[in-house]
Motif scaffolding. Structure first.
Motif, short mmCIF file in Angstrom:
data_model
loop_
_atom_site.label_atom_id
_atom_site.label_comp_id
_atom_site.label_asym_id
_atom_site.label_seq_id
_atom_site.Cartn_x
_atom_site.Cartn_y
_atom_site.Cartn_z
N ARG A 10 15.28 5.26 3.80
CA ARG A 10 14.22 4.36 4.22
C ARG A 10 13.12 5.12 4.92
N TRP A 13 8.43 5.17 9.07
CA TRP A 13 7.11 4.73 9.50
C TRP A 13 6.69 3.43 8.83
N ALA A 14 7.58 2.76 8.14
CA ALA A 14 7.22 1.55 7.38
C ALA A 14 6.68 0.45 8.28
N LYS A 15 7.26 0.25 9.45
CA LYS A 15 6.79 -0.80 10.35
C LYS A 15 5.39 -0.50 10.87
N ARG A 16 5.11 0.74 11.14
CA ARG A 16 3.78 1.10 11.66
C ARG A 16 2.72 1.10 10.56
N ASP A 17 3.15 1.19 9.33
CA ASP A 17 2.23 1.24 8.21
C ASP A 17 2.09 -0.12 7.51
N ALA A 18 2.83 -1.11 7.95
CA ALA A 18 2.86 -2.42 7.27
C ALA A 18 1.52 -3.14 7.34
N TRP A 19 0.72 -2.91 8.36
CA TRP A 19 -0.56 -3.61 8.50
C TRP A 19 -1.50 -3.33 7.33
N HIS A 22 -1.23 -6.01 4.63
CA HIS A 22 -1.46 -7.40 5.04
C HIS A 22 -2.60 -7.99 4.21
#
Length: 67
Positions: A10, A13-19, A22
């Motif tokens: 996984r 950095w997926a959560k920090r890059d999710a924006w 959007h």
């Protein structure tokens, strides 16, 4: 064949890059907000031009004075 241990690979950095994914930042949303109020302005200007042409057509022609 899917990987045996998918959780091992996984992206940390997926959560920090999710924006970035959007819908607010999509190309369609950016283009729609490029000229806010432009549609209302076009309708208002068109109504003004039509009203001016109708009102201008109702006035009697001005008499020209010849010298």
């Amino acid at each position: 064949m899917p990987p045996k241990y998918p959780l091992l690979f996984r992206d940390p950095w997926a959560k920090r890059d999710a924006w970035r994914r959007h819908p607010v930042f999509s190309n369609r949303a950016m283009f729609a907000n490029l000229f806010p109020g432009f549609g209302i302005a076009v309708v208002a200007f068109t109504a003004y031009v039509v009203a001016d042409n109708v009102y201008g057509g109702l006035k009697p022609a001005a008499e020209e004075k010849h010298h």
